[in-house]
Write a protein that holds these residues in place. Sequence first.
Motif, PDB file in Angstrom:
ATOM      1  N   UNK A  20      40.683  11.768  46.066  1.00 53.92           N
ATOM      2  CA  UNK A  20      40.555  12.122  47.475  1.00 53.92           C
ATOM      3  C   UNK A  20      41.585  13.141  47.913  1.00 53.92           C
ATOM      4  N   UNK A  21      42.770  13.096  47.317  1.00 57.05           N
ATOM      5  CA  UNK A  21      43.802  14.064  47.665  1.00 57.05           C
ATOM      6  C   UNK A  21      43.348  15.470  47.308  1.00 57.05           C
ATOM      7  N   UNK A  22      42.672  15.633  46.188  1.00 57.42           N
ATOM      8  CA  UNK A  22      42.201  16.949  45.753  1.00 57.42           C
ATOM      9  C   UNK A  22      41.076  17.455  46.655  1.00 57.42           C
ATOM     10  N   UNK A  23      40.241  16.537  47.178  1.00 58.88           N
ATOM     11  CA  UNK A  23      39.120  16.936  48.010  1.00 58.88           C
ATOM     12  C   UNK A  23      39.585  17.600  49.303  1.00 58.88           C
ATOM     13  N   UNK A  24      40.660  17.108  49.897  1.00 61.14           N
ATOM     14  CA  UNK A  24      41.156  17.649  51.153  1.00 61.14           C
ATOM     15  C   UNK A  24      42.096  18.830  50.975  1.00 61.14           C
ATOM     16  N   UNK A  25      42.433  19.176  49.748  1.00 60.92           N
ATOM     17  CA  UNK A  25      43.386  20.241  49.472  1.00 60.92           C
ATOM     18  C   UNK A  25      42.747  21.603  49.756  1.00 60.92           C
ATOM     19  N   UNK A  26      43.484  22.481  50.454  1.00 60.51           N
ATOM     20  CA  UNK A  26      42.952  23.808  50.728  1.00 60.51           C
ATOM     21  C   UNK A  26      43.216  24.725  49.551  1.00 60.51           C
ATOM     22  N   UNK A  27      42.406  25.760  49.457  1.00 60.84           N
ATOM     23  CA  UNK A  27      42.569  26.738  48.387  1.00 60.84           C
ATOM     24  C   UNK A  27      43.819  27.569  48.665  1.00 60.84           C
ATOM     25  N   UNK A  28      44.450  28.077  47.620  1.00 66.25           N
ATOM     26  CA  UNK A  28      45.649  28.886  47.817  1.00 66.25           C
ATOM     27  C   UNK A  28      45.303  30.293  48.298  1.00 66.25           C
ATOM     28  N   UNK A  29      46.275  30.957  48.879  1.00 69.49           N
ATOM     29  CA  UNK A  29      46.153  32.360  49.259  1.00 69.49           C
ATOM     30  C   UNK A  29      45.802  33.160  48.017  1.00 69.49           C
ATOM     31  N   UNK A  30      44.790  34.050  48.119  1.00 70.74           N
ATOM     32  CA  UNK A  30      44.364  34.775  46.923  1.00 70.74           C
ATOM     33  C   UNK A  30      43.580  36.027  47.300  1.00 70.74           C
ATOM     34  N   UNK A  31      43.731  37.077  46.507  1.00 69.07           N
ATOM     35  CA  UNK A  31      42.875  38.259  46.607  1.00 69.07           C
ATOM     36  C   UNK A  31      41.670  37.952  45.734  1.00 69.07           C
ATOM     37  N   UNK A  32      40.475  37.915  46.333  1.00 71.81           N
ATOM     38  CA  UNK A  32      39.309  37.448  45.590  1.00 71.81           C
ATOM     39  C   UNK A  32      38.361  38.559  45.149  1.00 71.81           C
ATOM     40  N   UNK A  33      38.432  39.728  45.763  1.00 66.23           N
ATOM     41  CA  UNK A  33      37.590  40.840  45.329  1.00 66.23           C
ATOM     42  C   UNK A  33      38.164  42.145  45.858  1.00 66.23           C
ATOM     43  N   UNK A  34      37.761  43.252  45.239  1.00 67.29           N
ATOM     44  CA  UNK A  34      38.204  44.544  45.724  1.00 67.29           C
ATOM     45  C   UNK A  34      37.798  45.672  44.813  1.00 67.29           C
ATOM     46  N   UNK A  35      37.711  46.875  45.390  1.00 71.18           N
ATOM     47  CA  UNK A  35      37.413  48.069  44.608  1.00 71.18           C
ATOM     48  C   UNK A  35      37.965  49.296  45.319  1.00 71.18           C
ATOM     49  N   UNK A  36      38.045  50.381  44.552  1.00 75.38           N
ATOM     50  CA  UNK A  36      38.537  51.665  45.045  1.00 75.38           C
ATOM     51  C   UNK A  36      37.436  52.685  44.835  1.00 75.38           C
ATOM     52  N   UNK A  37      37.233  53.552  45.826  1.00 74.83           N
ATOM     53  CA  UNK A  37      36.298  54.664  45.695  1.00 74.83           C
ATOM     54  C   UNK A  37      37.137  55.937  45.675  1.00 74.83           C
ATOM     55  N   UNK A  38      37.010  56.692  44.590  1.00 80.24           N
ATOM     56  CA  UNK A  38      37.782  57.922  44.438  1.00 80.24           C
ATOM     57  C   UNK A  38      37.353  58.957  45.478  1.00 80.24           C
ATOM     58  N   UNK A  39      38.285  59.868  45.820  1.00 80.21           N
ATOM     59  CA  UNK A  39      37.958  60.969  46.710  1.00 80.21           C
ATOM     60  C   UNK A  39      36.997  61.916  46.010  1.00 80.21           C
ATOM     61  N   UNK A  40      36.275  62.713  46.794  1.00 77.73           N
ATOM     62  CA  UNK A  40      35.287  63.637  46.230  1.00 77.73           C
ATOM     63  C   UNK A  40      35.935  64.702  45.360  1.00 77.73           C
ATOM     64  N   UNK A  41      37.170  65.071  45.675  1.00 78.48           N
ATOM     65  CA  UNK A  41      37.917  66.046  44.885  1.00 78.48           C
ATOM     66  C   UNK A  41      39.303  65.477  44.620  1.00 78.48           C
ATOM     67  N   UNK A  42      39.989  65.957  43.592  1.00 77.02           N
ATOM     68  CA  UNK A  42      41.304  65.398  43.245  1.00 77.02           C
ATOM     69  C   UNK A  42      42.353  65.468  44.361  1.00 77.02           C
ATOM     70  N   UNK A 140      46.536  42.084  41.549  1.00 78.44           N
ATOM     71  CA  UNK A 140      45.083  42.129  41.467  1.00 78.44           C
ATOM     72  C   UNK A 140      44.674  43.501  40.944  1.00 78.44           C
ATOM     73  N   UNK A 141      43.787  43.547  39.956  1.00 81.41           N
ATOM     74  CA  UNK A 141      43.273  44.811  39.420  1.00 81.41           C
ATOM     75  C   UNK A 141      42.072  45.254  40.242  1.00 81.41           C
ATOM     76  N   UNK A 142      42.213  46.378  40.938  1.00 79.00           N
ATOM     77  CA  UNK A 142      41.116  46.932  41.739  1.00 79.00           C
ATOM     78  C   UNK A 142      40.262  47.823  40.833  1.00 79.00           C
ATOM     79  N   UNK A 143      38.976  47.568  40.792  1.00 76.14           N
ATOM     80  CA  UNK A 143      38.035  48.373  40.016  1.00 76.14           C
ATOM     81  C   UNK A 143      37.914  49.744  40.684  1.00 76.14           C
ATOM     82  N   UNK A 144      37.920  50.799  39.869  1.00 78.67           N
ATOM     83  CA  UNK A 144      37.811  52.164  40.395  1.00 78.67           C
ATOM     84  C   UNK A 144      36.387  52.662  40.209  1.00 78.67           C
ATOM     85  N   UNK A 145      35.809  53.157  41.319  1.00 72.84           N
ATOM     86  CA  UNK A 145      34.459  53.722  41.294  1.00 72.84           C
ATOM     87  C   UNK A 145      34.550  55.204  41.649  1.00 72.84           C
TER      88      UNK A 145
END
Length: 171
Positions: A20-42, A140-145
Motif C-alpha cells: 500500500x505504501x508503494x501505491x500512494x507513492x508519487x513518481x519522481x521528477x523526471x524529463x520524460x520526452x524531448x527533441x530538437x529541430x535543427x535550424x534551416x541553415x547552420x 536527458x538525451x534530446x533526439x535531433x531532427x
Amino acid sequence: MKPLPLAAFAAAALTLSGCGEKLGETKPLNVVSGHIVMGATPDRPAVGYFRVQGGPRTVELMAVTADLAQRVEMHESVKENGVMTMKPLLRAEVPAKGELVFKQGGKHLMIWNINPAAVRAGKLPMQFVFTNNNNERILFDMVIKEAAAGAAGEEMGHGAMDHGGETAAKK
C-alpha cells in the motif's frame, strides 16, 4: 490448530500493507520526452521541445545546458498587441504531480551551434537544472531532427528575431 490460520492471516496483512505504501507513492521528477529541430541553415539556432513530469512537490526549472552546444536559452512565445513575440524565460514552474511542457508556439529552447558530432549521432545530451535538492540536475538525451520544409521556428518568426547573435553584434 486455530492459531496457525490467524498467524498466516496476520503475515499476509503485513505484507499487503507494505504494498500500500508503494501505491500512494508519487513518481519522481523526471524529463520524460524531448527533441530538437535543427535550424534551416547552420547560422540559425535549433529549437528544443520537451516534457517534464512533476514529482511530489512543486519545483522550478532554472536552466537547461548542453556541453556540446555554444548556448542554450529558455524562451516563451507570447502575443502582445496582436503580434507574436518571443521573450527570454528565466525559470519555469513544474507543478507537484503535474507537468511542464515546452512545445511549439509556447515555451521552447533556443540552441546555438550544436557540435557536429552530436548532430551526426542524432542526439544532444542535456542537463535540466531544478530548484530542489541543491539544484538537482537531470540528464536527458534530446533526439535531433532535421529542419522540416518551411524551417523550424519560421512560423514563429524566429528568423527575424534578435537572439543576441550576429544581429545584436552589428547594432
